[in-house]
Design a protein around this motif. Structure first.
Motif, mmCIF file in Angstrom:
data_model
loop_
_atom_site.group_PDB
_atom_site.id
_atom_site.type_symbol
_atom_site.label_atom_id
_atom_site.label_comp_id
_atom_site.label_asym_id
_atom_site.label_seq_id
_atom_site.Cartn_x
_atom_site.Cartn_y
_atom_site.Cartn_z
ATOM 1 N N GLY A 50 0.857 -1.175 0.000
ATOM 2 C CA GLY A 50 0.000 0.000 0.000
ATOM 3 C C GLY A 50 0.896 1.228 0.000
ATOM 4 O O GLY A 50 1.975 1.208 0.596
ATOM 5 N N PRO B 207 -0.943 -4.005 1.844
ATOM 6 C CA PRO B 207 -2.055 -3.633 0.960
ATOM 7 C C PRO B 207 -3.388 -3.479 1.687
ATOM 8 O O PRO B 207 -4.204 -2.631 1.327
ATOM 9 C CB PRO B 207 -2.092 -4.799 -0.039
ATOM 10 C CG PRO B 207 -0.683 -5.288 -0.084
ATOM 11 C CD PRO B 207 -0.187 -5.161 1.331
ATOM 12 N N VAL C 273 -4.295 0.291 3.679
ATOM 13 C CA VAL C 273 -4.371 1.605 3.027
ATOM 14 C C VAL C 273 -5.528 2.435 3.587
ATOM 15 O O VAL C 273 -5.364 3.606 3.950
ATOM 16 C CB VAL C 273 -4.508 1.464 1.500
ATOM 17 C CG1 VAL C 273 -4.770 2.825 0.856
ATOM 18 C CG2 VAL C 273 -3.246 0.863 0.901
ATOM 19 N N GLU D 223 -3.114 4.228 -2.660
ATOM 20 C CA GLU D 223 -3.313 3.171 -3.641
ATOM 21 C C GLU D 223 -2.503 1.926 -3.285
ATOM 22 O O GLU D 223 -1.612 1.961 -2.440
ATOM 23 C CB GLU D 223 -2.885 3.662 -5.024
ATOM 24 C CG GLU D 223 -1.414 4.056 -5.085
ATOM 25 C CD GLU D 223 -1.015 4.713 -6.391
ATOM 26 O OE1 GLU D 223 -1.901 4.946 -7.235
ATOM 27 O OE2 GLU D 223 0.173 4.987 -6.573
ATOM 28 N N ILE D 224 -2.854 0.833 -3.952
ATOM 29 C CA ILE D 224 -2.051 -0.382 -3.886
ATOM 30 C C ILE D 224 -1.016 -0.268 -4.997
ATOM 31 O O ILE D 224 -1.362 0.024 -6.141
ATOM 32 C CB ILE D 224 -2.904 -1.642 -4.099
ATOM 33 C CG1 ILE D 224 -4.089 -1.672 -3.124
ATOM 34 C CG2 ILE D 224 -2.051 -2.894 -3.931
ATOM 35 C CD1 ILE D 224 -3.708 -1.677 -1.673
#
Length: 251
Positions: free
Chosen positions: A138, A179, A182, A200-201
């Motif tokens: 993330g 991830p 986030v 964002e990832i």
């Protein structure tokens, strides 16, 4: 300067300009369609859809467009069938690239992506050829003008961040998380009245390739060409361009 950090910074500067372009709506609509198809129309149970709708609102997309995109994803109304594909390859000087696309015609898209690589001193490779060089993480960015570095770093680490990056020649801080964290990090920052520039990832490179001169110019042109393509969702690369070199290119 790392390729991910540099490109994140460049994209952030371009955001206002790109938001005025019709193609940003096209990309967001596709993301909403796919997110709704995969996870359903309930925003509270679909983090990907929630993020896509946030992006749509930030781009001032009409609510009716968002609603219709969700309905296309759930099959309530007819529409194009999109497929998600990742391409891997090499740019100038052997820079590794991963290109994620959302397309309704994979043969057309593959041909166009391959042409862009070859036109900018690169070549498309086999699936898996460079993926091992990246780690899925993330990534939350914050404008340096929006927060004190030490305070932000402490907040991020206390909230469970994996890493905190502040490079001298970048105008953003990067908070690296797992991830799944986030949204959590965005919430923590919001509670501290610190706006996130992006969340964002991402695919973070494990190593970098230093570029200068024509290789650096070609690399940036390739990145720009790929991200301008309607079907391209994300581009990740492991290039490294110094601040001095960037100043030469931008001069």
């Amino acid at each position: 300067m790392s390729g991910h950090n540099k490109w994140a910074s460049i994209k952030h500067k371009k955001a206002i300009t790109d938001a005025k372009k019709g193609k940003v709506f096209t990309k967001i609509i596709r993301e909403i369609v796919v997110a709704a198809k995969e996870g359903g129309a309930q925003v509270e149970n679909n983090a990907r859809l929630r993020k896509a709708i946030e992006d749509a609102k930030e781009a001032n997309m009409p609510q009716d467009n968002i609603k219709k995109a969700i309905q296309r994803g759930t099959g309530e109304i007819p529409g194009a069938v999109y497929e998600e594909i990742s391409y891997e390859g090499y740019g100038p000087a052997g820079v590794a690239l991963i290109v994620e696309v959302t397309t309704d015609n994979k043969n057309r898209t593959a041909s166009e992506i391959r042409k862009m690589f070859s036109s900018h001193s690169g070549n498309l490779g086999e699936s898996g050829c460079v993926g091992w060089m990246f780690t899925r993480k993330g990534c939350v960015t914050v404008d340096k003008s929006a927060a004190d570095e030490d305070a932000l770093m402490n907040i991020a680490l206390e909230a469970g961040a994996d890493d905190f990056k502040s490079e001298a020649d970048s105008d953003i801080y990067e908070i690296i998380t797992s991830p799944s964290d986030v949204d959590k990090m965005k919430t923590v920052l919001k509670e501290k009245n610190i706006p996130a520039a992006s969340a964002e990832i991402s695919m973070i490179p494990q190593t970098y390739v230093k570029l200068a001169g024509d290789d650096a110019k070609s690399m940036l042109k390739l990145m720009d060409a790929l991200e301008e393509h309607d079907d391209v969702k994300n581009v990740y690369a492991n290039f490294d361009i110094s601040k001095e070199e960037m100043e030469k290119i931008e001069a």
